[in-house]
Design an enzyme around this catalytic site. Sequence first.
Site, short mmCIF file in Angstrom:
data_model
loop_
_atom_site.label_atom_id
_atom_site.label_comp_id
_atom_site.label_asym_id
_atom_site.label_seq_id
_atom_site.Cartn_x
_atom_site.Cartn_y
_atom_site.Cartn_z
NE ARG A 20 -7.13 6.86 30.33
CZ ARG A 20 -6.12 7.37 29.62
NH1 ARG A 20 -5.88 8.66 29.61
NH2 ARG A 20 -5.32 6.59 28.93
CG ASP A 45 0.42 7.52 32.76
OD1 ASP A 45 1.32 7.45 31.91
OD2 ASP A 45 -0.59 8.25 32.64
CG ASN A 53 5.05 7.53 30.15
OD1 ASN A 53 4.16 8.26 30.60
ND2 ASN A 53 5.81 7.90 29.14
O1 MRU Z 1 -3.23 8.15 27.70
P1 MRU Z 1 -2.70 9.47 28.18
O2 MRU Z 1 -2.61 10.50 27.10
O3 MRU Z 1 -3.42 9.95 29.42
O4 MRU Z 1 -1.23 9.12 28.61
C1 MRU Z 1 -0.41 10.13 29.10
C2 MRU Z 1 0.97 9.70 29.40
O5 MRU Z 1 1.33 8.55 29.26
C3 MRU Z 1 1.88 10.72 29.99
O6 MRU Z 1 3.20 10.50 29.60
C4 MRU Z 1 1.78 10.65 31.51
O7 MRU Z 1 0.45 10.75 31.92
C5 MRU Z 1 2.57 11.69 32.17
S1 MRU Z 1 1.89 13.26 31.98
C6 MRU Z 1 2.73 14.39 32.89
#
Ligand code: MRU
Length: 345
Positions: free
Chosen positions: A92, A238, A248
Amino acid sequence: MTGKNLEPLRWRNGVLEVIDQTLLPAKLAYVRLGDVGQVCAAIKTMKVRGAPLIGVVGAYGLVLSVKKVKTPDLAEAQTQLRKWADILIQTRPTGVNLRWAVERVFNASTEVGDVSSLKEVLLKEADAIFNGELEAARRIGKYGSALLEDGDTVLTHCNAGALATVGYGTSLAVVRAAVEQGKRISVISTETRPLLQGSRLTAFELAHDKIPVKVIVDSAAAQMMARGVVDKILVGADRILRTGHVTNKIGTLPIALSAKFYGVPFYVAAPVSTVDMVTDPSRVVIEERNQREVLYVAGRRVAPRSVEALNPAFDVTPPELVTGIVTDRGMAGPPFVESLRSLSG
Ligand code: MRU
């Protein structure tokens, strides 16, 4: 807080066990990952997700890759580990925690004297990352709880809770800490299309902790602010750049734009491991996920067969829209170039 704390990840007898988040809220079940290939697949298919949790899972993934090393030659073993580190990092691409954690564990491999001690040394580093992130979540809660007043309604997007970390959360850590201090806080959670991290995960873990939560469709966020029922916005991140740009979950940017219009404070909560002091805003890779996530709902196609979808998983909120960033080392406010430099130094 009531009930047993959610434990999204645990290391047991040389196997990584993670809550399979694709099954929630219907089923709370662990999946066992005994091989680095299984770890890569679990991250890609989002059995585990959320930037800090992905980072820690990646760290243990590299520990598991030691099983694939069949050579007694240390330099050759490190070359093989490097290959797995790169594969893990690419699962990712948007969040920075994954690279940060995997590189930390890989760097530990350069300190060992011989191949036989690799596993022990790498495991020690992964455990240190795990414990550090848990501690960081508690500190985010402590610093951020001062932002919330008794009676506040907080709007959040996606899931930045215990399930996105190794426990306690980032934006939900702030809510949890405020509740533990006796403040009455209620949460509005967007459902977070297309994978519904808000309705499936945020609502699940807040209900688990008996914290009041209501789910809205993503497009209702601005209307909630227009009605005046939202006191604060709290989201995770993120990747936070040195400029204060916040990457994010897709849909964060329109919430931040609406918050600016309606004068609602927009806060981001994240550990310092999410801060990337190097990458330029134009170089952030936004993960494009499979079109099926948009074109199908519950396994059934909802758009005409002839139509394609665009499915960016993240967006970037510019610093002008961010009121403040709660980190495990304290609050960062504008100008973020200065505040983030001193916090991450
Ligand atoms: O695609 P995801 O579910 O991994 O995305 C998660 C997010 O965007 C969260 O807001 C981010 O990782 C922060 S988690 C503390």
